[in-house]
Design an enzyme around this catalytic site. Structure first.
Site, PDB file in Angstrom:
ATOM      1  N   GLY A  11       1.072  -1.201   0.132  1.00 45.49           N
ATOM      2  CA  GLY A  11      -0.122  -0.098   0.162  1.00 45.49           C
ATOM      3  C   GLY A  11       0.757   1.153  -0.025  1.00 45.49           C
ATOM      4  O   GLY A  11       1.500   1.624   0.839  1.00 45.49           O
ATOM      5  N   LEU A  12       0.934   2.059  -1.124  1.00 45.73           N
ATOM      6  CA  LEU A  12       2.154   3.112  -1.424  1.00 45.73           C
ATOM      7  C   LEU A  12       1.236   4.285  -1.674  1.00 45.73           C
ATOM      8  O   LEU A  12       1.720   5.028  -2.524  1.00 45.73           O
ATOM      9  CB  LEU A  12       3.009   2.612  -2.412  1.00 45.73           C
ATOM     10  CG  LEU A  12       3.815   1.264  -2.214  1.00 45.73           C
ATOM     11  CD1 LEU A  12       4.704   1.074  -3.381  1.00 45.73           C
ATOM     12  CD2 LEU A  12       4.522   1.304  -1.035  1.00 45.73           C
ATOM     13  N   VAL A  14       0.180   7.862   0.456  1.00 49.58           N
ATOM     14  CA  VAL A  14       1.099   8.814   0.973  1.00 49.58           C
ATOM     15  C   VAL A  14       1.607   8.094   2.363  1.00 49.58           C
ATOM     16  O   VAL A  14       2.906   8.166   2.435  1.00 49.58           O
ATOM     17  CB  VAL A  14       0.067  10.061   1.433  1.00 49.58           C
ATOM     18  CG1 VAL A  14       1.113  11.108   2.407  1.00 49.58           C
ATOM     19  CG2 VAL A  14      -0.183  10.833   0.290  1.00 49.58           C
ATOM     20  N   ASN A  34       2.275  -2.583  -4.560  1.00 46.57           N
ATOM     21  CA  ASN A  34       0.839  -1.879  -4.453  1.00 46.57           C
ATOM     22  C   ASN A  34      -0.092  -2.561  -5.527  1.00 46.57           C
ATOM     23  O   ASN A  34       0.607  -2.874  -6.567  1.00 46.57           O
ATOM     24  CB  ASN A  34       1.252  -0.301  -4.869  1.00 46.57           C
ATOM     25  CG  ASN A  34       0.013   0.612  -4.511  1.00 46.57           C
ATOM     26  OD1 ASN A  34      -0.288   1.045  -3.373  1.00 46.57           O
ATOM     27  ND2 ASN A  34      -0.831   1.001  -5.706  1.00 46.57           N
ATOM     28  N   ALA A  78      -8.588   1.273   6.059  1.00 48.91           N
ATOM     29  CA  ALA A  78      -9.297   0.432   7.122  1.00 48.91           C
ATOM     30  C   ALA A  78     -10.494   0.034   6.582  1.00 48.91           C
ATOM     31  O   ALA A  78     -11.124   0.374   5.880  1.00 48.91           O
ATOM     32  CB  ALA A  78      -9.453   1.154   8.441  1.00 48.91           C
ATOM     33  N   SER A 130       1.115   7.763  14.194  1.00 47.77           N
ATOM     34  CA  SER A 130       0.685   9.294  14.440  1.00 47.77           C
ATOM     35  C   SER A 130       1.794  10.059  13.854  1.00 47.77           C
ATOM     36  O   SER A 130       2.808   9.862  14.141  1.00 47.77           O
ATOM     37  CB  SER A 130       0.344   9.565  16.005  1.00 47.77           C
ATOM     38  OG  SER A 130       0.115  10.875  16.053  1.00 47.77           O
ATOM     39  N   GLY A 131       1.312  11.347  13.160  1.00 47.43           N
ATOM     40  CA  GLY A 131       2.249  12.058  12.872  1.00 47.43           C
ATOM     41  C   GLY A 131       1.957  12.658  11.233  1.00 47.43           C
ATOM     42  O   GLY A 131       2.782  13.502  10.632  1.00 47.43           O
ATOM     43  N   GLY A 132       1.216  12.005  10.739  1.00 40.92           N
ATOM     44  CA  GLY A 132       0.626  12.482   9.427  1.00 40.92           C
ATOM     45  C   GLY A 132       2.015  12.114   8.206  1.00 40.92           C
ATOM     46  O   GLY A 132       2.713  11.275   8.567  1.00 40.92           O
ATOM     47  N   LYS A 184      -4.674   4.297  19.653  1.00 39.28           N
ATOM     48  CA  LYS A 184      -4.572   5.341  18.502  1.00 39.28           C
ATOM     49  C   LYS A 184      -5.992   5.996  18.428  1.00 39.28           C
ATOM     50  O   LYS A 184      -6.046   6.999  18.096  1.00 39.28           O
ATOM     51  CB  LYS A 184      -4.425   4.671  17.373  1.00 39.28           C
ATOM     52  CG  LYS A 184      -4.275   5.298  16.136  1.00 39.28           C
ATOM     53  CD  LYS A 184      -3.271   6.557  16.269  1.00 39.28           C
ATOM     54  CE  LYS A 184      -3.146   7.705  15.148  1.00 39.28           C
ATOM     55  NZ  LYS A 184      -3.610   7.485  13.836  1.00 39.28           N
ATOM     56  N   HIS A 187      -6.090   8.679  21.205  1.00 41.01           N
ATOM     57  CA  HIS A 187      -5.135   9.554  20.863  1.00 41.01           C
ATOM     58  C   HIS A 187      -6.002  10.566  19.859  1.00 41.01           C
ATOM     59  O   HIS A 187      -5.927  11.730  19.611  1.00 41.01           O
ATOM     60  CB  HIS A 187      -4.058   9.039  20.147  1.00 41.01           C
ATOM     61  CG  HIS A 187      -3.184   9.975  19.235  1.00 41.01           C
ATOM     62  ND1 HIS A 187      -3.518  10.194  18.118  1.00 41.01           N
ATOM     63  CD2 HIS A 187      -2.014  10.544  19.416  1.00 41.01           C
ATOM     64  CE1 HIS A 187      -2.702  10.924  17.410  1.00 41.01           C
ATOM     65  NE2 HIS A 187      -1.549  11.311  18.200  1.00 41.01           N
ATOM     66  N   ASN A 188      -6.689   9.999  18.602  1.00 39.36           N
ATOM     67  CA  ASN A 188      -7.287  10.468  17.719  1.00 39.36           C
ATOM     68  C   ASN A 188      -8.383  11.558  18.084  1.00 39.36           C
ATOM     69  O   ASN A 188      -8.724  12.702  17.853  1.00 39.36           O
ATOM     70  CB  ASN A 188      -7.771   9.636  16.571  1.00 39.36           C
ATOM     71  CG  ASN A 188      -6.704   9.299  15.840  1.00 39.36           C
ATOM     72  OD1 ASN A 188      -5.691   9.715  15.682  1.00 39.36           O
ATOM     73  ND2 ASN A 188      -7.177   8.255  14.796  1.00 39.36           N
ATOM     74  N   GLU A 191      -7.020  14.510  19.747  1.00 42.13           N
ATOM     75  CA  GLU A 191      -6.311  15.262  19.055  1.00 42.13           C
ATOM     76  C   GLU A 191      -7.337  15.914  18.288  1.00 42.13           C
ATOM     77  O   GLU A 191      -7.326  17.418  17.944  1.00 42.13           O
ATOM     78  CB  GLU A 191      -5.452  14.765  17.950  1.00 42.13           C
ATOM     79  CG  GLU A 191      -4.887  15.649  16.734  1.00 42.13           C
ATOM     80  CD  GLU A 191      -3.988  14.794  15.947  1.00 42.13           C
ATOM     81  OE1 GLU A 191      -3.111  15.377  15.382  1.00 42.13           O
ATOM     82  OE2 GLU A 191      -4.421  13.450  15.498  1.00 42.13           O
TER      83      GLU A 191
END
Length: 241
Positions: A11-12, A14, A34, A78, A130-132, A184, A187-188, A191
């Site tokens: 899965g390529l 971003v 991919n 997902a 996490s970190g985009g 996560k 966390h979301n 955020e």
């Protein structure tokens, strides 16, 4: 014969592409695949100089390029796509191989999948990332959960890829089953609430007090120097400038 790869990324888009680049930049041999080969070709064309990438056109070719026990990072949407990919991979894998879901899967889905692959003698790790886009490339925070033995095997890989703060990687084993994806999710939630708070603060400063963007940027920059210091406060000031 060329050395086998340390980790594979399927899965390529971003996030997947940037995590693959991150691993390659850290000196790891990275297998990549991919569903649409154009993304594989683009990554090699634009970033192939950053490290060792081993492209595959089929899942069988991809699996064959990995050192055992194979560590496979799945970076697909997902939901049903994760289940479909697991179904495709399972017949190609061997006892002890490790599937890592680095997407935003629901923790209960991760629990179900972990139980299902155990029946095929495979190991499963649900890992929040996490970190985009920038974090995936430069070093994200990672929240792995699932099979402890599987984590112990991949720890030298993921801790090298993770962000480093004062020499400590932002990656720690969270717990069994869906624990990583549960954390996560929490966390979301925090955020997104934080972003809502920032948006409402901006709206008050702009709509009620009539301040211009540059002045609001100064206020956010001031907040960053105190108890409200955070990455979101920092980038809000930057965006407003």
């Amino acid at each position: 014969m060329a050395a086998l790869c340390d980790i594979g990324v399927i899965g390529l888009a971003v996030m997947g592409a940037n995590l693959a680049r991150n691993a390659a930049r850290k000196g790891l041999r990275v297998a990549i695949e991919n569903r649409h080969a154009e993304r594989t070709d683009a990554l090699l064309r634009d970033f192939g100089h950053e490290g060792v990438f081993v492209p595959a056109r089929t899942l069988a070719e991809f699996v064959a390029s990995l050192a055992r026990p194979r560590a496979i990072l799945m970076m697909v949407q997902a939901g049903p796509p994760v289940d479909a990919l697991i179904d495709e991979l399972t017949p190609l894998l061997e006892s002890g191989d490790i599937l890592i879901d680095g997407g935003n899967s629901l923790f209960s889905d991760t629990q179900r999948r972990a139980k299902a692959v155990t029946g095929h003698q495979l190991r499963y790790v649900g890992m929040g990332v996490s970190g985009g886009e920038e974090g995936a490339l430069e070093g994200p925070s990672m929240m792995p959960g699932g099979d402890r033995g599987a984590y112990d095997h991949i720890a030298p890989i993921v801790t090298r890829m993770a962000a480093q703060v004062d020499g400590t990687p932002c990656c720690r084993y969270i717990g069994p089953d869906g624990a990583g994806h549960y954390v996560k999710m929490v966390h979301n939630g925090i955020e997104y609430a934080d972003m809502q708070l920032i948006a409402e603060a901006y709206d008050l400063l702009r709509g009620v007090y009539g301040l211009e963007a540059a002045r609001i940027a100064d206020i956010f920059a001031g907040w960053k120097e105190g108890d409200l210091d955070s990455y979101l406060i920092e980038i809000t000031a930057t965006v407003l400038r």
